[in-house]
Design a protein around this motif. Structure first.
Motif, PDB file in Angstrom:
ATOM      1  N   SER A 278       0.826  -1.217   0.000  1.00  0.00           N
ATOM      2  CA  SER A 278       0.000   0.000   0.000  1.00  0.00           C
ATOM      3  C   SER A 278       0.858   1.263   0.000  1.00  0.00           C
ATOM      4  CB  SER A 278      -0.963  -0.019   1.186  1.00  0.00           C
ATOM      5  OG  SER A 278      -1.918  -1.055   1.023  1.00  0.00           O
ATOM      6  N   LEU A 297      -5.038  -4.343   1.471  1.00  0.00           N
ATOM      7  CA  LEU A 297      -3.674  -3.942   1.164  1.00  0.00           C
ATOM      8  C   LEU A 297      -3.336  -4.321  -0.271  1.00  0.00           C
ATOM      9  CD1 LEU A 297      -1.857  -5.233   4.384  1.00  0.00           C
ATOM     10  CD2 LEU A 297      -2.723  -2.918   3.956  1.00  0.00           C
ATOM     11  N   LYS A 298      -2.659  -3.413  -0.962  1.00  0.00           N
ATOM     12  CA  LYS A 298      -2.137  -3.706  -2.289  1.00  0.00           C
ATOM     13  C   LYS A 298      -0.651  -4.015  -2.150  1.00  0.00           C
ATOM     14  CE  LYS A 298      -1.422  -1.807  -6.938  1.00  0.00           C
ATOM     15  NZ  LYS A 298      -1.582  -0.626  -7.818  1.00  0.00           N
TER      16      LYS A 298
END
Length: 318
Positions: A278, A297-298
């Motif tokens: 993120s 979350l990325k």
């Protein structure tokens, strides 16, 4: 302070069985020597306590001043995470349960668990014992009949092992482990190979009677357990443990890009690779805190990481 992802700086402990290899493995820098343990997450006020990068505060202070980041039912941060790569066998030891620890040492007990990150072919751990009764255990221990008392297991890479309070254990030489435990620091040593502490010139203290008081007899320990992984949203996920009032532990591997949903706060420790979570850059050996409520979350890059968290103990409705 607005909720945000923060880096948690490692806290280093010198140990008689330590050296430089932990620093080289994870590219750490410290004046502490010989490094034995790296606490990636620890928050013991006036003791072992990680610093927060760029915030001029410790993790225990963050936990106290921003409780909404964690939403926990405990006075202190409930979990602890550390990495170990010993150059010699650790002492054979155990941790007591809460009741005994509070009564005799004004502490909490410290159940824990390990995941083996790497091991040589002859890598081993001490785990459990052969005694059938407390009397037999005490007799063998006081007579130093370690060959008849102690049980050893071959270390298994990527396997999980649960270590409840009262379980005899010791990580063996060159066995690299990720450890999660309750945020406490109480250990009773049974045997330490008659090693001499360089600073004191004396053998380290043993606690044989306290070990006898707490050791589980008969030994019903299960040893290593394999957990299968599953794929979800670009992530390879392994869920190891999820016990309210103790800890939650998963492992996540991402190649290029993935998404991971967070319902609770978490400490994410990368053990291989590098990337971004993120928008926060992270690499091997680093740990971040993700506060509760940040959601999905990325994750980008090539990352192998552990996710440590805690769920509040459920209370019965009266």
């Amino acid at each position: 302070m607005k909720k945000q992802i923060l880096k948690v700086l490692p806290f280093f402990e010198a140990r008689i069985w330590g050296g430089k290899r932990m620093l080289e493995t994870f590219n750490y820098e410290t004046d502490v020597f010989p490094v034995g343990e790296v606490y990636n997450v620890v928050a013991l006020p006036n003791g072992a306590d990680c610093l927060i990068e760029g915030k001029d505060m410790t993790l225990s202070t963050l936990y106290k001043d921003y409780p909404e980041w964690f939403n926990c039912d405990t006075e202190q941060l409930p979990i602890r995470v550390n990495l170990l790569d010993p150059l010699a066998d650790l002492s054979v030891q155990l941790h007591p349960d809460d009741a005994y620890a509070l009564q005799y040492d004004n502490s909490r007990g410290k159940p824990e668990a390990w995941v083996i990150l790497d091991t040589p072919e002859d890598g081993k751990i001490e785990f459990g014992h052969h005694a059938k009764t407390k009397e037999e255990f005490a007799n063998l221990a006081h007579n130093k009949e370690w060959g008849n008392l102690l049980k050893y297991l071959p270390a298994k890479k990527d396997y999980f092992i649960d270590i409840p309070a009262g379980t005899l254990h010791a990580i063996g030489r060159d066995v690299l482990t990720y450890n999660i435990s309750r945020n406490a620091d109480l250990t009773y040593r049974l045997f330490d190979y008659d090693r001499i502490e360089v600073k004191t010139g004396k053998k380290r203290e043993l606690h044989i009677d306290k070990v006898v008081d707490n050791v589980l007899v008969p030994d019903t320990s299960k040893g290593f357990v394999w957990y299968d992984s599953y794929l979800k949203d670009g992530c390879e996920i392994t869920d190891y443990w999820d016990e309210p009032g103790l800890y939650t532990l998963s492992r996540i591997k991402v190649q290029e890009q993935g998404y991971y949903e967070m319902n609770r706060f978490a400490f994410i420790t990368v053990v291989e690779g590098k990337g971004e979570i993120s928008g926060t850059r992270i690499k091997k050996g680093e740990t971040i805190l993700v506060p509760e409520g940040l959601g999905e979350l990325k994750i980008t890059g090539n990352i192998d990481a552990f996710i440590a968290s805690y769920k509040n103990e459920k209370k019965e409705v009266e």
